[in-house]
Motif scaffolding. Structure first.
Motif, PDB file in Angstrom:
ATOM      1  N   ASP A   1      33.601  47.510  44.222  1.00  0.00           N
ATOM      2  CA  ASP A   1      34.498  47.883  43.122  1.00  0.00           C
ATOM      3  C   ASP A   1      34.904  46.612  42.378  1.00  0.00           C
ATOM      4  O   ASP A   1      34.772  45.498  42.872  1.00  0.00           O
ATOM      5  CB  ASP A   1      35.683  48.687  43.647  1.00  0.00           C
ATOM      6  N   HIS A   2      35.427  46.802  41.153  1.00  0.00           N
ATOM      7  CA  HIS A   2      35.648  45.676  40.259  1.00  0.00           C
ATOM      8  C   HIS A   2      36.435  44.516  40.850  1.00  0.00           C
ATOM      9  O   HIS A   2      36.016  43.367  40.764  1.00  0.00           O
ATOM     10  CB  HIS A   2      36.346  46.164  38.977  1.00  0.00           C
ATOM     11  N   ALA A   3      37.587  44.833  41.448  1.00  0.00           N
ATOM     12  CA  ALA A   3      38.452  43.767  41.949  1.00  0.00           C
ATOM     13  C   ALA A   3      37.733  42.942  43.013  1.00  0.00           C
ATOM     14  O   ALA A   3      37.695  41.709  42.967  1.00  0.00           O
ATOM     15  CB  ALA A   3      39.723  44.384  42.518  1.00  0.00           C
ATOM     16  N   MET A   4      37.107  43.654  43.965  1.00  0.00           N
ATOM     17  CA  MET A   4      36.372  42.979  45.040  1.00  0.00           C
ATOM     18  C   MET A   4      35.201  42.188  44.468  1.00  0.00           C
ATOM     19  O   MET A   4      34.956  41.042  44.844  1.00  0.00           O
ATOM     20  CB  MET A   4      35.876  44.035  46.038  1.00  0.00           C
ATOM     21  N   ALA A   5      34.495  42.790  43.503  1.00  0.00           N
ATOM     22  CA  ALA A   5      33.338  42.136  42.903  1.00  0.00           C
ATOM     23  C   ALA A   5      33.749  40.817  42.255  1.00  0.00           C
ATOM     24  O   ALA A   5      33.129  39.772  42.499  1.00  0.00           O
ATOM     25  CB  ALA A   5      32.702  43.056  41.865  1.00  0.00           C
TER      26      ALA A   5
ATOM     27  N   LEU B   1      32.588  37.148  43.708  1.00  0.00           N
ATOM     28  CA  LEU B   1      31.737  36.339  42.846  1.00  0.00           C
ATOM     29  C   LEU B   1      32.400  34.990  42.540  1.00  0.00           C
ATOM     30  O   LEU B   1      31.746  33.941  42.556  1.00  0.00           O
ATOM     31  CB  LEU B   1      31.433  37.109  41.554  1.00  0.00           C
ATOM     32  N   ALA B   2      33.724  35.017  42.278  1.00  0.00           N
ATOM     33  CA  ALA B   2      34.436  33.778  41.973  1.00  0.00           C
ATOM     34  C   ALA B   2      34.328  32.802  43.151  1.00  0.00           C
ATOM     35  O   ALA B   2      34.060  31.602  42.975  1.00  0.00           O
ATOM     36  CB  ALA B   2      35.892  34.071  41.656  1.00  0.00           C
ATOM     37  N   ASP B   3      34.519  33.309  44.377  1.00  0.00           N
ATOM     38  CA  ASP B   3      34.446  32.452  45.567  1.00  0.00           C
ATOM     39  C   ASP B   3      33.039  31.905  45.773  1.00  0.00           C
ATOM     40  O   ASP B   3      32.855  30.743  46.137  1.00  0.00           O
ATOM     41  CB  ASP B   3      34.875  33.235  46.808  1.00  0.00           C
ATOM     42  N   VAL B   4      32.031  32.767  45.541  1.00  0.00           N
ATOM     43  CA  VAL B   4      30.645  32.329  45.723  1.00  0.00           C
ATOM     44  C   VAL B   4      30.317  31.215  44.726  1.00  0.00           C
ATOM     45  O   VAL B   4      29.721  30.199  45.080  1.00  0.00           O
ATOM     46  CB  VAL B   4      29.666  33.519  45.550  1.00  0.00           C
ATOM     47  N   LEU B   5      30.754  31.391  43.480  1.00  0.00           N
ATOM     48  CA  LEU B   5      30.480  30.377  42.458  1.00  0.00           C
ATOM     49  C   LEU B   5      31.196  29.067  42.798  1.00  0.00           C
ATOM     50  O   LEU B   5      30.632  27.982  42.650  1.00  0.00           O
ATOM     51  CB  LEU B   5      30.912  30.881  41.078  1.00  0.00           C
ATOM     52  N   ALA B   6      32.442  29.189  43.293  1.00  0.00           N
ATOM     53  CA  ALA B   6      33.207  27.986  43.626  1.00  0.00           C
ATOM     54  C   ALA B   6      32.534  27.209  44.755  1.00  0.00           C
ATOM     55  O   ALA B   6      32.606  25.981  44.816  1.00  0.00           O
ATOM     56  CB  ALA B   6      34.627  28.365  44.018  1.00  0.00           C
TER      57      ALA B   6
ATOM     58  N   ARG C   1      27.176  42.923  33.384  1.00  0.00           N
ATOM     59  CA  ARG C   1      28.551  42.827  32.892  1.00  0.00           C
ATOM     60  C   ARG C   1      28.771  41.390  32.427  1.00  0.00           C
ATOM     61  O   ARG C   1      28.426  40.439  33.132  1.00  0.00           O
ATOM     62  CB  ARG C   1      29.496  43.178  34.041  1.00  0.00           C
ATOM     63  N   LEU C   2      29.326  41.207  31.221  1.00  0.00           N
ATOM     64  CA  LEU C   2      29.404  39.877  30.642  1.00  0.00           C
ATOM     65  C   LEU C   2      30.675  39.124  31.043  1.00  0.00           C
ATOM     66  O   LEU C   2      30.713  37.897  30.963  1.00  0.00           O
ATOM     67  CB  LEU C   2      29.313  39.954  29.117  1.00  0.00           C
ATOM     68  N   ALA C   3      31.722  39.867  31.446  1.00  0.00           N
ATOM     69  CA  ALA C   3      33.013  39.230  31.722  1.00  0.00           C
ATOM     70  C   ALA C   3      32.909  37.993  32.627  1.00  0.00           C
ATOM     71  O   ALA C   3      33.524  36.968  32.325  1.00  0.00           O
ATOM     72  CB  ALA C   3      33.977  40.251  32.307  1.00  0.00           C
ATOM     73  N   PRO C   4      32.119  38.009  33.732  1.00  0.00           N
ATOM     74  CA  PRO C   4      32.078  36.832  34.610  1.00  0.00           C
ATOM     75  C   PRO C   4      31.503  35.591  33.922  1.00  0.00           C
ATOM     76  O   PRO C   4      31.693  34.478  34.409  1.00  0.00           O
ATOM     77  CB  PRO C   4      31.159  37.263  35.759  1.00  0.00           C
ATOM     78  N   LEU C   5      30.818  35.758  32.786  1.00  0.00           N
ATOM     79  CA  LEU C   5      30.155  34.622  32.147  1.00  0.00           C
ATOM     80  C   LEU C   5      31.086  33.833  31.229  1.00  0.00           C
ATOM     81  O   LEU C   5      30.743  32.765  30.744  1.00  0.00           O
ATOM     82  CB  LEU C   5      28.949  35.108  31.331  1.00  0.00           C
ATOM     83  N   ALA C   6      32.289  34.390  30.969  1.00  0.00           N
ATOM     84  CA  ALA C   6      33.181  33.790  29.971  1.00  0.00           C
ATOM     85  C   ALA C   6      33.680  32.410  30.391  1.00  0.00           C
ATOM     86  O   ALA C   6      33.986  31.581  29.539  1.00  0.00           O
ATOM     87  CB  ALA C   6      34.351  34.727  29.701  1.00  0.00           C
ATOM     88  N   HIS C   7      33.770  32.154  31.679  1.00  0.00           N
ATOM     89  CA  HIS C   7      34.292  30.857  32.128  1.00  0.00           C
ATOM     90  C   HIS C   7      33.324  30.176  33.074  1.00  0.00           C
ATOM     91  O   HIS C   7      32.802  30.808  33.984  1.00  0.00           O
ATOM     92  CB  HIS C   7      35.646  31.051  32.825  1.00  0.00           C
ATOM     93  N   GLY C   8      33.127  28.876  32.832  1.00  0.00           N
ATOM     94  CA  GLY C   8      32.385  28.049  33.784  1.00  0.00           C
ATOM     95  C   GLY C   8      30.869  28.124  33.676  1.00  0.00           C
ATOM     96  O   GLY C   8      30.181  27.533  34.494  1.00  0.00           O
TER      97      GLY C   8
END
Lengths: 525, 530
Positions: A441-445, A449-454, A465-472
């Motif tokens: 679900d969105h919140a978990m996703a 994803l944020a932790d994996v990228l970090a 979904r484009l939202a995760p691409l907006a930062h970093g």
């Protein structure tokens, strides 16, 4: 020479031994019958007992020998063939490895695996019995020739009929039946898939009775085409018994006409009966061959086919500098996964791809396969990162719990996170992620994803979904129709008209469509 | 190996066994006759009459064998058809038999019935009649020989049962190991790309060989015992021939017995064991067929929806009253005491994490799921008392993962209303945004179940199906935009708006995008509404 021959040829001594033992067992049975018949017919002539001693000893020895030989032959044959199949598995695996496109086709892989198993039957149930049948035929013919050439010719003719002619007919018939039933089988498979997988739709739309009626029609038609060859198949079955009895009667008739001694006639007549008895099952072996020969041919083609295949990804070049974060977007079918597959061929890149597989082994092995020397601390770290630590702790055997076949016992979200944990543990220079949080679900996703990228350095992320691409993200590549349509940073792409800008605006508009960014605030029951 | 339940469920088999019993008795008579004639021919009494008699016996035997073989194949084909129909009937229901099992059963599993029905059953009956006839005949001819056979015959099934039980225990103990070692190759082959990606593929090359070797050793361990039953059978059969032939030969020397009698004994003794050997050889091949038949009996056929009350959905209030639903595969209930009221014309959107129970709510209204506690009512009538077939005709439904059926795109759209005209189908396809695909290949058969269609196009086919029911007062949508990118989602959404306009609608949404235009948003979490 066919690679199948080299695999089985490597154990030719063992296979030959099994075949010879089998032939010896069958011949022991035939000789037992012939000797017993001679013994009785000779005894009736009331000779001194000394004339029968050898026959008596022979009967007793053969009686014990036959069973023992048969047991030894079965074990030797199975042992040799199972080991050949093991080596064959290894070779097939190496071939698949050399051919990357073959490894992609799930149906082909499943078929190859069952083809390898079918070679076991091809040897044990077809090739060896056939060779044994021919050996029995020749030996019996030669043995009878010592008594009388004409009688031997009759015995040989009978054996050739049951050992060669009837099996050939049976093979042709099996092929004909298979061809006649093939369309019905294909149609039935299609209708079954529709009934099973489309059950909910059919039920709701009230179409189940109609579909069942259609399937029943196919089932009945299939049964009719199966019955079509029944009469001819039965002729073959009865034919073997007729050949057996006619041969025996002809031997008796000829023996009397040519004035052969009574005991000799009895021995050959009953010996022929027993010899033909051993060749009757060959018709069944031939029918089985009709089934397995396709597998054998396919395997031969697989193993001899060209091993190098040209790369299929062309036209898209993607520079991935160290430390870069690259996003890949585009409409469905624009070539995102293909691009990632191309990148995955580089030794330094690895990650979560669309067709990633969970193995039928423990959670530990599934994750640690990426880094065999991983410590428990390493494993705990990646599990916590993808928020699987609590779930793993709740499993009956924790880290050592065995996952079902093809990950059948885990949910879609758990599967994605297991694959992510595996990719994180591998810690490749370039981490490839193809929709890594689908099914969450969105919140978990977003959180995972944020932790994996970090925790990662260089990343290529495919996402719808484009939202995760907006930062970093340093660069975003837009694919369309298998080529790069646009590329640039998030801000650059937003400033230009094109797919990215349109898609972004639509996503923003739609995601804030109910007047707030947080849907849960407007809820009421 | 022939059980009563089986005969009860398949009356065809019962009649077949009756016919087989007649054939088996005839076979016994013919075996005795053939031995008699051969013995007379070989004991010096050869005459044309005897040869003619032998030919006659042979002719009857051939005809009876042909008849039986033909009958056996035909009955097997018919039983296979019965089983196929039966399994399909049990499968054509949501929550019916597992889909993978059904597909395998209907296509290839059923083939295993042939060796059981056409191969094994005839030999079982013959292995009763022939030994009995042989022993009975020999008692009149030469009772000591008959005694030897009568005493050794029971050893065969006895040892077979003992060895069989031992093998079964051993195989059960080893089952996990054997299936793990045997399945390893398939698992590794399926995961080959993953192994390549992680650079582990080369290392597996040796593992594949090693595991196959271990599988071979483990299998040989079981076979060594399993083949013992065949060994006992062979030994008993051949030893008894020696046990009969040698003493009879010696008695011939002293004139204690005639050549005719001795030959008769020699010819009949092996015949007593032959059918047992045949049945034993076919036993393993038939076990799978028997398992398929038993499995087919276990599968429940789908229940026919009862005829109940008819309620007009246009004006009806839908009420979930403290509904609880449990699935056997999950410990927690999928829905836990949910209450919800939907008024006519209301547009309700369900949101919440995956697995929260949203799809179950839709399933309840479709009549695909029944509440374990509480009830779902329409106009105050429990859905269980409503004529489900009739109720469903008033629903337009877009499932989460639409299935594309074999046939053309137009056939797939028409599924919801088989009587729709071509124009109506085209209009529905247009409303769902399918024009382009439809114009290109609307009437040609879909290749490999629409593998050429994108997931967005599949969703739009389902939408078109729902839209074709232009008069349905209720629309149910289960995540109509999951797995789509934004542009595709947009196209699907416009079709969705057409569908919900003027209808009572309940839609499941993973994405906030779908909340637009909703009268009410209901959050579902862990089987409860909030």
């Amino acid at each position: 020479m066919s690679p199948l021959w080299t695999v089985f040829g490597a154990r030719r001594a063992a296979l030959l031994g099994a075949g010879l033992t089998s032939a010896a067992a069958e011949l022991a049975g035939v000789t037992l019958t012939a000797t017993a018949a001679w013994l009785i017919a000779r005894a009736a002539e009331m000779p001194p007992i000394g004339a029968l001693t050898v026959a008596i000893v022979a009967v007793r020895t053969l009686a014990i020998g036959r069973g023992g030989l048969r047991y030894a032959e079965r074990l030797a044959g199975h042992s040799a063939v199972l080991r050949c199949v093991g080596e064959l598995r290894g070779r097939v695996y190496d071939t698949l490895l050399a051919r990357r496109t073959a490894a992609r086709d799930a149906d082909l892989l499943t078929r190859v695996v069952s083809d390898v198993d079918a070679t076991q039957d091809a040897v044990l149930r077809c090739a060896i019995p056939m060779a044994v049948g021919l050996t029995v035929t020749l030996t019996a013919g030669v043995a009878a020739a010592f008594a009388d050439p004409l009688v031997a010719a009759v015995v040989l003719a009978g054996l050739v009929l049951t050992c060669v002619v009837l099996p050939a007919g049976s093979l042709a018939l099996a092929r004909r039946t298979a061809a006649a039933t093939a369309p019905g089988r294909a149609r039935l498979a299609e209708q079954t898939a529709d009934l099973v997988h489309g059950a909910a739709e059919l039920t709701v739309f009230g179409a189940v009775p109609d579909r069942l009626r259609d399937a029943d029609t196919t089932v009945r038609r299939l049964a009719r085409s199966q019955r079509g060859t029944a009469a001819v198949t039965a002729v073959l079955g009865a034919g073997a018994v007729v050949v057996q009895a006619v041969t025996c009667l002809a031997v008796i008739m000829l023996g009397i006409a040519r004035d052969l001694p009574g005991p000799v006639v009895a021995a050959i007549a009953l010996g022929a009966l027993a010899a033909i008895e051993t060749t009757i099952p060959l018709a069944g072996a031939a029918a089985r061959w009709a089934e397995v020969s396709t597998s054998v041919r396919r395997l031969g083609e697989l193993l001899t086919g060209p091993s190098a295949e040209p790369s299929t990804v062309e036209g898209v070049r993607l520079e991935v500098p160290p430390g870069a974060r690259i996003g890949v977007v585009g409409p469905t079918g624009s070539g995102k996964s293909t691009l990632l597959d191309g990148l995955a061929r580089e030794r330094v890149a690895c990650g979560v791809l669309a067709d990633a597989h969970l193995f039928h082994t423990s959670v530990r092995h599934n994750i640690a396969m990426a880094k065999p020397g991983a410590t428990q601390q390493d494993l705990d770290r990646v599990a916590a990162l993808v928020r699987l630590d609590e779930w793993i702790a709740s499993l009956p055997d924790g880290w050592d719990t065995v996952l079902g076949e093809s990950g059948a016992t885990v949910s879609g979200g758990q599967r994605q996170r297991l694959l992510l944990a595996r990719a994180l543990l591998a810690a490749p220079a370039v981490l490839l992620l193809d929709e890594p949080v689908e099914g969450l679900d969105h919140a978990m996703a977003d959180a995972v994803l944020a932790d994996v990228l970090a925790a990662s350095d260089t990343v290529v992320l495919v996402t719808h979904r484009l939202a995760p691409l907006a930062h970093g993200f340093d660069e975003i590549v837009v694919l369309d129709g298998g080529r790069i349509a646009q590329h640039g940073t998030h801000e650059e792409l937003l400033a230009r008209d094109g797919y990215y800008r349109q898609a972004w605006l639509a996503e923003r508009m739609l995601e804030s469509g109910c007047g707030t960014n947080d849907p849960s605030r407007t809820l009421s029951a | 190996m022939i059980d009563k339940v089986l005969l009860h469920e398949f009356p065809r088999l019962r009649r077949y066994l009756g016919t087989l019993a007649i054939f088996a008795s005839l076979t016994a008579v013919l075996v005795l006759a053939q031995a008699e004639v051969l013995a007379r021919l070989l004991s010096g009494g050869a005459s044309w009459t005897l040869f003619a008699l032998a030919a006659a016996v042979l002719a009857v035997r051939a005809i009876s064998l042909w008849w039986q073989g033909n009958l056996a194949s035909r009955v097997a084909a018919r039983v296979q058809a019965d089983v196929r129909s039966r399994v399909l009937r049990s499968a054509a229901a949501p929550g019916g038999a597992p889909s993978g099992e059904v597909s395998t059963l209907v296509t290839r599993g059923v083939d295993a019935i042939e060796p059981y029905v056409a191969g094994y059953l005839p030999t079982v009956l013959v292995s009763v009649t022939v030994p009995l006839a042989v022993v009975a005949r020999l008692f009149f001819v030469d009772w000591p020989s008959a005694l030897i056979i009568a005493l050794t015959l029971p050893l065969v099934p006895l040892f077979a049962a003992l060895v069989g039980a031992h093998t079964r225990r051993r195989t059960e103990r080893q089952y996990a190991l054997l299936s793990r070692l045997g399945g390893h190759f398939l698992d590794v082959a399926r995961g080959l790309r993953t192994l390549m990606l992680h650079g582990r593929a080369r290392a597996q090359s040796d593992t594949v060989r090693r595991m196959a070797g271990e599988h071979a050793s483990a299998t040989m361990g079981t076979l060594r015992v399993a083949f013992l039953s065949a060994l006992v059978l062979e030994l008993v059969a051949t030893l008894s021939v020696a046990l009969v032939a040698v003493p009879v030969g010696l008695r011939l020397l002293t004139g204690g017995v005639t050549l005719l009698t001795a030959l008769l004994v020699l010819l009949l003794a092996p015949e007593a064991y032959l059918p047992l050997r045949a049945a034993g050889a076919r036993f393993h091949a038939s076990a799978e067929g028997l398992a398929v038949l038993r499995r087919a009996i276990d599968l429940e056929p789908i229940s026919v929806p009862h005829k109940g009350k008819r309620v007009d959905a246009r004006t009806a209030v839908i009420r979930f009253e403290k509904v609880t639903v449990r699935y056997p595969s999950r410990p927690e209930p999928a829905l836990n005491g949910v209450s919800l009221t939907v008024r006519p014309g209301e547009r309700v959107v369900l949101v919440g994490p995956s697995g929260a129970g949203k799809s179950t709510l839709i399933g309840l209204l479709l009549g695909l799921v029944e509440p374990d506690e509480g009830q779902v009512t329409v106009d105050g009538v429990d859905l269980r008392d409503i004529d489900l077939d009739w109720w469903r005709t008033q629903l337009s439904w877009v499932p989460q993962r639409p299935w594309l059926f074999a046939g053309s795109l137009a056939d797939n759209v028409r599924l919801s209303r088989p009587d729709a005209t071509d124009d109506e189908v085209r209009a529905a396809a247009h409303a769902a945004g399918l024009d382009r695909v439809f114009a290109a290949r609307g009437d040609s058969a879909l290749d490999e179940r629409g593998s050429g269609l994108s997931s967005g196009e599949r969703q739009r086919v389902a939408l078109a199906r729902a839209l074709l029911r232009t008069d349905s007062p209720i629309a149910l949508l289960d995540e109509p935009t999951a797995r789509l990118d934004v542009r595709t989602e947009h196209a699907v959404l416009s079709g969705w708006r057409r569908l919900t306009a003027g209808r009572t609608s309940i839609a499941v949404a993973h994405r906030p995008a779908l909340l637009a235009g909703a009268h009410r948003v209901v959050r579902v979490h862990e089987g409860r509404t909030a």
